[in-house]
Design a protein around this motif. Sequence first.
Motif, short mmCIF file in Angstrom:
data_model
loop_
_atom_site.label_atom_id
_atom_site.label_comp_id
_atom_site.label_asym_id
_atom_site.label_seq_id
_atom_site.Cartn_x
_atom_site.Cartn_y
_atom_site.Cartn_z
N LYS A 179 -26.75 14.56 83.09
CA LYS A 179 -25.41 14.97 82.67
C LYS A 179 -24.40 14.47 83.71
N SER A 180 -23.23 14.12 83.24
CA SER A 180 -22.20 13.57 84.11
C SER A 180 -21.90 14.49 85.30
N SER A 181 -21.77 15.78 85.04
CA SER A 181 -21.41 16.71 86.12
C SER A 181 -22.46 16.74 87.22
N THR A 354 -5.67 10.50 74.88
CA THR A 354 -5.19 11.85 75.20
C THR A 354 -5.70 12.38 76.53
N SER A 355 -6.29 11.50 77.33
CA SER A 355 -6.84 11.91 78.63
C SER A 355 -6.15 11.18 79.76
N ALA A 356 -5.94 11.89 80.85
CA ALA A 356 -5.29 11.28 82.01
C ALA A 356 -6.26 10.45 82.83
N THR A 357 -7.54 10.78 82.76
CA THR A 357 -8.55 10.09 83.56
C THR A 357 -9.77 9.77 82.70
N TYR A 358 -10.56 8.83 83.17
CA TYR A 358 -11.79 8.51 82.45
C TYR A 358 -12.75 9.69 82.45
N ARG A 359 -12.74 10.49 83.51
CA ARG A 359 -13.64 11.63 83.57
C ARG A 359 -13.31 12.64 82.47
N GLU A 360 -12.05 12.86 82.25
CA GLU A 360 -11.63 13.78 81.19
C GLU A 360 -12.06 13.24 79.83
N ALA A 361 -11.88 11.94 79.60
CA ALA A 361 -12.27 11.35 78.32
C ALA A 361 -13.78 11.44 78.11
N PHE A 390 -10.44 2.28 80.23
CA PHE A 390 -9.90 2.66 81.53
C PHE A 390 -10.12 1.60 82.61
N ALA A 391 -11.14 0.77 82.48
CA ALA A 391 -11.42 -0.22 83.52
C ALA A 391 -10.59 -1.48 83.35
N MET A 404 -21.04 7.12 85.92
CA MET A 404 -20.60 8.52 86.03
C MET A 404 -20.66 9.24 84.68
N ALA A 405 -20.63 8.48 83.59
CA ALA A 405 -20.74 9.11 82.27
C ALA A 405 -22.11 9.71 82.06
N GLY A 406 -23.12 9.12 82.72
CA GLY A 406 -24.47 9.64 82.60
C GLY A 406 -25.14 9.23 81.31
N GLN A 407 -26.12 10.03 80.91
CA GLN A 407 -26.93 9.80 79.71
C GLN A 407 -27.69 8.47 79.85
N ASP A 408 -27.72 7.63 78.82
CA ASP A 408 -28.57 6.42 78.90
C ASP A 408 -27.77 5.25 79.46
N ASN A 409 -27.36 5.39 80.71
CA ASN A 409 -26.37 4.45 81.25
C ASN A 409 -26.93 3.12 81.72
N ASP A 410 -28.23 2.92 81.69
CA ASP A 410 -28.70 1.54 81.88
C ASP A 410 -28.53 0.75 80.59
N CYS A 411 -28.61 1.45 79.46
CA CYS A 411 -28.46 0.79 78.16
C CYS A 411 -27.00 0.51 77.82
N THR A 412 -26.07 1.17 78.49
CA THR A 412 -24.66 0.84 78.33
C THR A 412 -24.21 -0.14 79.41
N GLY A 413 -24.69 0.07 80.63
CA GLY A 413 -24.32 -0.82 81.72
C GLY A 413 -24.77 -2.24 81.48
N GLY A 414 -25.92 -2.42 80.82
CA GLY A 414 -26.45 -3.75 80.59
C GLY A 414 -25.56 -4.62 79.70
#
Length: 469
Positions: A179-181, A354-361, A390-391, A404-414
């Motif tokens: 989880k992101s947190s 509607t979010s000020a930061t990527y973390r909020e989104a 945001f990037a 930082m979003a977490g979850q299956d982040n190798d499959c998104t990072g790739g």
Amino acid sequence: MKQAWEYDYEFFCDAVPVKDRKDLIQWDTMLEGKFLEEAKEMLEIGKGAWIKPLPESKAPFSKMLGAISSMKNMGYNVDEATKLIPEAFECIEKNDLIRLQIVNARVFKALAEAEKIPDHPYWGYTVYESFEQYCAAVTFPEYPDYQIPDKDKLFEQVHAGWLGEIIGSALGTAVEGFKSSRLWEVFGEIHDYVKPPETLNDDITFELAFLEAFREKGYDLTADDIADKWIGYIPFAYTAEGVALNQLRQGIYPPESAYVANPYREMIGAAMRAAVCGTIAPGNPKLAAELAWKDGSISHHNNGILTEIFNAVIVSMAYVEKDIRVILDKACDMIPKDSEFYSVITFARKACETSATYREACEKCEEKYKEYNWVHAYPNMAFEIVAMHFAGNDFEKAMTILMMAGQDNDCTGGPIGHAYGTLLGKEAIGDKFILPLQDQLDTYVRTMESQTITSLSEKTTEAILKYNK
């Protein structure tokens, strides 16, 4: 043509019995050796299907719970499978692994027989069954002035793309499944590898098999051609790909290999392997989408395939566009507006606005899709959108957001890393990400267990040029 019975009859006729034999069947030796070990391993795999730490990040993963939740997400009544969950964990607690084997099979039987819930939201969206149906629902951007560059220039983009993907996957495998947190608690904001990078994972595996099919058949390759390479080159797989690979070995080819008894068919796996479809169709998003549909149909269905198309067209356009946000806008328009995946896109983009930061989104998307397994496509594709929004044209920031979003982040990072590498070039990635890789790519793909990233890029470049003469 020589018939099967003729081969069989030759074996029968040529077989000669041995006279005066004294040997005995060595059952005891067999059972004490590999057969007994394989039997024990099967029991442990059955237990691991319910809860097992991932090899790299050590996050817990439940293949069985993911199967049940995914079928529910797709609008099926999973009550019968759900009833078996307490019994499964009781078997694990008591180490009754023989009974657990039966429970596991009963879960999959219940899922295969699960009936549709008529008023479930999933069925309010269009189900896309063919590439032709998909094409009729969208409009593709065209780049008539684009010409595939000379070998040196093309290699630079291809190489930067593969570097971006391998880096994104390596960053993610070390922290996937959380989880992101929790990632914020432990690491703070991630801007680098949290451990020495490793490339031995399943993320690029299927792309290497796809590339071999393309090198042989070019743009005329079929889903069956790709499937053949899976069978030959890939020894094992997980979730949707694992089910499909087992089906293929029994002669069940796409699209049935993806749909029949495959509860994972809308998970992240197809989107994970999309980049190669985009990179061999530079500046041609329609072709990239077609290739992604063929590839996706081996193991995925409907929205699962649409997510692969989304990532494939992003990479394809990265060869010609200059701004990732423009690419994002155009990629979103290539997803049918009456598909459920498009509703995910809409929610994610609204969360960004509607979010000020990527973390909020990210938190909004995480909450929205909390009923989806962390390997499911929806939360992860939402995070891809947040990252690109945001990037902007900043590789490191995009990777930071996805980590930082977490979850299956190798499959998104790739795949997103691949797009950024292609778009921005090697220099924009930076030595702090590139040098630790030492130009090395380790895989479990047969005959490709060890190679350089440079040689993979050269092979890809040569294949593109071969079929674009």
